[in-house]
Design a protein around this motif. Structure first.
Motif, PDB file in Angstrom:
ATOM      1  N   GLN A   1       7.484  16.152 -33.052  1.00 59.09           N
ATOM      2  CA  GLN A   1       6.723  15.194 -32.249  1.00 59.09           C
ATOM      3  C   GLN A   1       7.242  13.777 -32.471  1.00 59.09           C
ATOM      4  N   PHE A   2       7.650  13.497 -33.706  1.00 54.80           N
ATOM      5  CA  PHE A   2       8.171  12.171 -34.025  1.00 54.80           C
ATOM      6  C   PHE A   2       9.428  11.866 -33.202  1.00 54.80           C
TER       7      PHE A   2
ATOM      8  N   THR B   1      11.826  14.343 -42.395  1.00 62.89           N
ATOM      9  CA  THR B   1      11.913  14.073 -40.951  1.00 62.89           C
ATOM     10  C   THR B   1      12.682  12.780 -40.695  1.00 62.89           C
ATOM     11  N   LEU B   2      12.347  11.754 -41.463  1.00 62.36           N
ATOM     12  CA  LEU B   2      12.998  10.450 -41.249  1.00 62.36           C
ATOM     13  C   LEU B   2      14.505  10.546 -41.455  1.00 62.36           C
TER      14      LEU B   2
ATOM     15  N   ALA C   1      15.309   7.329 -36.265  1.00 54.59           N
ATOM     16  CA  ALA C   1      14.048   7.001 -36.955  1.00 54.59           C
ATOM     17  C   ALA C   1      13.848   5.487 -37.027  1.00 54.59           C
ATOM     18  N   VAL C   2      14.920   4.743 -37.316  1.00 55.79           N
ATOM     19  CA  VAL C   2      14.811   3.278 -37.395  1.00 55.79           C
ATOM     20  C   VAL C   2      14.295   2.739 -36.062  1.00 55.79           C
ATOM     21  N   GLU C   3      14.892   3.226 -34.960  1.00 55.93           N
ATOM     22  CA  GLU C   3      14.502   2.725 -33.626  1.00 55.93           C
ATOM     23  C   GLU C   3      13.041   3.053 -33.313  1.00 55.93           C
TER      24      GLU C   3
ATOM     25  N   ARG D   1      16.002  -0.171 -44.108  1.00 56.40           N
ATOM     26  CA  ARG D   1      15.906  -0.512 -42.678  1.00 56.40           C
ATOM     27  C   ARG D   1      14.646   0.049 -42.013  1.00 56.40           C
ATOM     28  N   PHE D   2      13.976   0.989 -42.673  1.00 54.47           N
ATOM     29  CA  PHE D   2      12.749   1.542 -42.074  1.00 54.47           C
ATOM     30  C   PHE D   2      11.616   0.513 -42.194  1.00 54.47           C
TER      31      PHE D   2
END
Ligand code: C2E
Ligand code: MG
Ligand code: MG
Length: 367
Positions: free
Chosen positions: A207-208, A239-240, A247-249, A278-279
């Motif tokens: 879903q992420f 997941t990240l 993930a960053v975006e 960066r997260f």
């Protein structure tokens, strides 16, 4: 397994077809030979035989199609494509199940879950998250619960892994997010203390990564009326790191709409330090496995100390998951971990119990 079965039935069908058509040809040849001796036109007899042959073939094809239409729909397992920069993904990746490997247990569980969705057998429980220094409530985590009509309560550990790798994720995640936001909004309307609290919701990996994630979250916030600052989304470290650039975006977009973000189960995945910086996260949740022996094991203490230092340097709040004993709590306080969650404070509570808990907190705070 499914694959073998379908190959077998195809083989059986071909053999049956061959036998039936040979029998038919043999029979029609005899019929043709017999009719030749009758006083009818040869061309007419040939046409009759050809038509019945075509008719027989059509009937057989129709039967095959109808038989396949009435078979149960096979479980559709979504195969996540491994990314190049993920060291955890290889040939033996545990969370990628090709359709051919679906076990009959998975198929049964999938069917049960489909029914659970239709019969609305899911509910949410809420586990308090507290400030470790004074055990004040700062929020709670929404956790899915499923009471199976025959088997009784089933743990999310048993069914969420299947949900998260199938097309059920979208439905289940949407229900969880909507229900948690709706409930939180209701509490905020009835208990002013809840206005400063945050509800944390687990987001599955699938879903992420969906393209309209931000629009989807925003639409649920709009429809339930919950302020974005009252919602925290928990995404696991694994997941990240699956597609860290994506993930960053996504995290930046979620950050822009004001939703809070948490890295769940930290320490169980393979984090790239450069990406961690960066997260745009708010919170890091230290996995329960690091606390098992924190009261007696010096090595574990040092590990947790290192994770806490990393979090401080990244400007993140820290939540220790699974605190069960006063000794663990004392150790975490001495390490200056800020927040905690665990059976020592409270088990996950039914929504009605959580409501009573909020009422009590409110009275204690004279609100
Ligand atoms: P999680 O997100 O890390 O959730 C914390 C888990 O630790 C919960 O298990 C909670 O009941 C358990 N826990 C909390 N304190 C203690 C403690 O002191 N001792 C012990 N032994 N356990 C403690 P739960 O509810 O069984 O959920 C397990 C996992 O299933 C969650 O881990 C999460 O990954 C997943 N999950 C649960 N609810 C949802 C949901 O609504 N959506 C999604 N996508 N995943 C969910
Ligand atoms: Mg969680
Ligand atoms: Mg966790």
């Amino acid at each position: 397994m499914h694959h073998d079965r379908s190959r077998f039935s195809l083989f059986t069908s071909v053999v049956l077809y061959a036998i039936a058509s040979s029998a038919w040809l043999l029979g029609s040849d005899r019929l043709f030979a017999w009719m030749l001796h009758q006083p009818v036109h040869h061309g007419f007899v040939q046409l009759l035989t050809d038509l019945s042959w075509i008719g027989f073939s059509c009937l057989y094809i129709v039967w095959l199609v109808r038989r396949d239409r009435h078979r149960p729909i096979p479980i559709q397992l979504v195969v996540a494509a491994p990314t190049q920069d993920d060291p955890s993904l290889g040939e033996s990746t545990p969370d990628v199940h090709p359709v051919s490997q679906a076990t009959s247990q998975d198929a049964k569980l999938y069917a049960d879950l489909q029914q659970a969705i239709q019969r609305q057998e899911f509910r949410l429980c809420y586990q308090p998250i507290v400030l470790l220094t004074n055990e004040d409530l700062v929020g709670f985590e929404a956790l899915i619960r499923w009471r199976h009509p025959i088997d009784g309560e089933r743990s999310p550990v048993q069914f969420m892994p299947l949900v998260e790798t199938t097309d059920l994720t979208a439905v289940v995640d949407a229900w969880v997010l909507e229900e948690a936001c709706r409930q939180m909004k209701w509490w905020q309307q009835h208990y002013p203390i809840a206005r400063s609290l945050v509800v944390s919701v687990n987001l599955s990996g699938q879903q992420f990564c969906q393209p309209n994630l931000v629009t989807w979250v925003k639409s649920i916030l709009d429809s339930t009326g919950l302020p974005a600052k009252s919602l925290k989304l928990e995404v696991t470290e694994t997941t990240l790191m699956k597609d860290a650039q994506l993930a960053v975006e996504l995290l930046e977009q979620l950050n822009q709409i004001g939703v809070k973000l948490s890295i769940d189960d930290f320490g169980t995945g393979y984090s790239s330090l450069s990406y961690l910086y960066r997260f745009p996260m708010d919170t890091l949740k230290i996995d329960r496995s690091f606390l098992n022996h924190i009261d007696v094991d010096g090595e574990q203490v040092e590990l947790v100390r290192t994770i806490l230092m990393l979090a401080w340097n990244l400007g993140l709040d820290t939540i220790a998951e699974g605190i069960e004993t006063p000794m663990q709590l004392a150790q975490l306080k001495s390490l200056r971990c800020t927040y905690g969650q665990g059976f020592l404070f409270s088990e996950p509570l039914e929504a009605s119990e959580m409501g009573k808990f909020l009422k009590k907190c409110q009275q204690a705070n004279h609100l």
